[in-house]
Design an enzyme around this catalytic site. Structure first.
Site, PDB file in Angstrom:
ATOM      1  N   ASN A  12      -3.273  -3.955   7.627  1.00  0.00           N
ATOM      2  CA  ASN A  12      -2.983  -2.543   7.912  1.00  0.00           C
ATOM      3  C   ASN A  12      -2.973  -1.801   6.587  1.00  0.00           C
ATOM      4  OD1 ASN A  12      -1.980  -0.080   8.652  1.00  0.00           O
ATOM      5  ND2 ASN A  12       0.079  -0.799   9.145  1.00  0.00           N
ATOM      6  N   LYS A  14      -2.658   1.278   6.007  1.00  0.00           N
ATOM      7  CA  LYS A  14      -1.811   2.479   6.007  1.00  0.00           C
ATOM      8  C   LYS A  14      -2.634   3.646   5.424  1.00  0.00           C
ATOM      9  CE  LYS A  14       2.127  -0.532   6.133  1.00  0.00           C
ATOM     10  NZ  LYS A  14       3.515  -0.787   5.854  1.00  0.00           N
ATOM     11  N   HIS A 104       3.984   1.373  15.207  1.00  0.00           N
ATOM     12  CA  HIS A 104       4.410   0.889  13.891  1.00  0.00           C
ATOM     13  C   HIS A 104       5.720   1.581  13.509  1.00  0.00           C
ATOM     14  CE1 HIS A 104       4.526   0.117   9.608  1.00  0.00           C
ATOM     15  NE2 HIS A 104       3.688  -0.878   9.833  1.00  0.00           N
ATOM     16  N   GLU A 106       6.668   2.875  10.900  1.00  0.00           N
ATOM     17  CA  GLU A 106       6.497   4.124  10.149  1.00  0.00           C
ATOM     18  C   GLU A 106       6.174   5.293  11.081  1.00  0.00           C
ATOM     19  OE1 GLU A 106       3.700   2.476   7.341  1.00  0.00           O
ATOM     20  OE2 GLU A 106       5.328   1.250   6.533  1.00  0.00           O
ATOM     21  N   GLU A 176       7.905  -6.945  13.099  1.00  0.00           N
ATOM     22  CA  GLU A 176       8.025  -6.480  11.723  1.00  0.00           C
ATOM     23  C   GLU A 176       9.439  -5.968  11.482  1.00  0.00           C
ATOM     24  OE1 GLU A 176       3.818  -5.332  10.168  1.00  0.00           O
ATOM     25  OE2 GLU A 176       4.873  -3.570  10.870  1.00  0.00           O
ATOM     26  N   GLY A 182       7.214  -3.552   2.916  1.00  0.00           N
ATOM     27  CA  GLY A 182       6.940  -2.903   1.634  1.00  0.00           C
ATOM     28  C   GLY A 182       8.070  -3.013   0.639  1.00  0.00           C
ATOM     29  N   SER A 222       5.979  -7.793   3.975  1.00  0.00           N
ATOM     30  CA  SER A 222       5.849  -8.412   2.649  1.00  0.00           C
ATOM     31  C   SER A 222       5.168  -9.782   2.682  1.00  0.00           C
ATOM     32  CB  SER A 222       7.218  -8.494   1.962  1.00  0.00           C
ATOM     33  OG  SER A 222       7.752  -7.198   1.779  1.00  0.00           O
TER      34      SER A 222
HETATM   35  O1  LIG Z   1       1.829  -3.147   9.011  1.00  0.00           O
HETATM   36  C1  LIG Z   1       2.196  -3.821   8.045  1.00  0.00           C
HETATM   37  C2  LIG Z   1       3.581  -3.882   7.668  1.00  0.00           C
HETATM   38  O2  LIG Z   1       4.201  -2.661   7.717  1.00  0.00           O
HETATM   39  C3  LIG Z   1       3.881  -4.719   6.474  1.00  0.00           C
HETATM   40  O3  LIG Z   1       3.669  -4.022   5.266  1.00  0.00           O
HETATM   41  P1  LIG Z   1       3.856  -4.811   3.884  1.00  0.00           P
HETATM   42  O4  LIG Z   1       3.031  -6.069   3.997  1.00  0.00           O
HETATM   43  O5  LIG Z   1       3.358  -3.885   2.831  1.00  0.00           O
HETATM   44  O6  LIG Z   1       5.318  -5.148   3.778  1.00  0.00           O
END
Ligand SMILES: O=C[C@H](O)COP(=O)(O)O
Length: 264
Positions: A12, A14, A104, A106, A176, A182, A222
């Site tokens: 992803n 983002k 998600h 976010e 998640e 993140g 992460s």
């Molecule tokens: O969609 C992916 C997640 O929000 C994980 O993000 P991350 O790997 O940067 O922690």
């Protein structure tokens, strides 16, 4: 990871990488995996770029006949109409998308997406032949209260409400924990297994064991090449939804190749 479910590694991106960067990133990922003789049937690979990149990714994937799948990070619950700024399921389907992330954290947090809206988006995805990657997971205060399982299962219940078994078979669930996204704060493999296992058990309760055994449940938060193997060793974790680490094609390639000791 059970043997009858094909692991899925989904990146992803983002709000990162423009359409030109998307082309070079997918090309590098494909070269990295080709050099490593990656078996796409053994571990499926997908990227979820920003909407503006999807046409470029589609063109590259088609031209080079890549086995890499792709999808959107969100979709509208509506099919078309006066919804400025929204992107519909038919538009994503037309671009050859296989997947679309729904709910998600976010989006739930910054766009106030409710469980009801997430459920409507799951329906919109399925209606258009897209597999929703349904994101669920608890925040830090819920985790501190030890309520991560009931909290997450309530999100699963709401999102699957009213779906047939045939529809649920096309859903991928991504657990998640918000506190691990993140932050570098990865959940332990046991933390991931606890909730991923509970999600599968809930699908068995709502439908049946056979369907629950077929649905893929991913972990996200992460994930990196250094921790993915231990997470994937858990019986109910079938892949990863990778954020930051998926922006680096070599690192994402190593995550995809978690089963291998080959350096990619
Ligand atoms: O969609 C992916 C997640 O929000 C994980 O993000 P991350 O790997 O940067 O922690």
């Amino acid at each position: 990871m059970a043997e009858n479910r094909t692991p899925l590694m989904a990146g992803n991106w983002k709000m990162n990488l423009d359409h030109q960067q998307a082309i070079s990133t997918v090309q590098k990922l494909a070269w990295t995996l080709k050099d490593a003789k990656h078996d796409y049937a053994a571990v499926e690979v997908a990227v979820l770029p920003p909407f503006t990149d999807l046409r470029s990714v589609q063109t590259l994937v088609d031209a080079d006949k890549l086995d890499i799948r792709y999808g959107g990070q969100d979709l509208s619950q509506h099919e078309s109409g006066a919804f400025t700024g929204e992107v519909s399921g038919p538009m994503l389907a037309k671009l050859g998308c296989t997947y679309v992330a729904v709910g998600h954290s976010e989006r739930r947090e910054h766009h106030n997406e409710s469980d009801e809206l997430v459920a409507a988006k799951v329906v919109a995805a399925l209606k258009n032949g897209l597999s929703p990657i349904l994101c669920v997971g608890e925040g830090l205060h819920v985790r501190k209260a030890g309520e991560q399982v009931p909290f997450t299962l309530a999100q699963v219940d709401a999102a699957l409400n009213g779906l047939s078994a045939e529809e649920v078979a096309k859903v991928v669930v991504a657990y998640e924990p918000v506190w691990a996204i993140g932050t570098g704060e990865v959940a332990t493999p046991q933390d991931a297994q606890e909730v991923c296992g509970a999600i599968r058990a809930r699908i068995a309760e709502l439908y049946d064991a056979e369907l629950a055994g077929a649905v893929r449940v991913l972990y996200g938060g992460s994930v990196k090449s250094g921790n993915v193997a231990q997470i994937m060793a858990q019986p109910d974790v079938d892949g990863a939804l990778v954020g930051g680490a998926s922006l680096d094609p070599e690192e994402f390639g190593r995550i995809v190749r978690y089963q291998s000791h080959v350096t990619v």
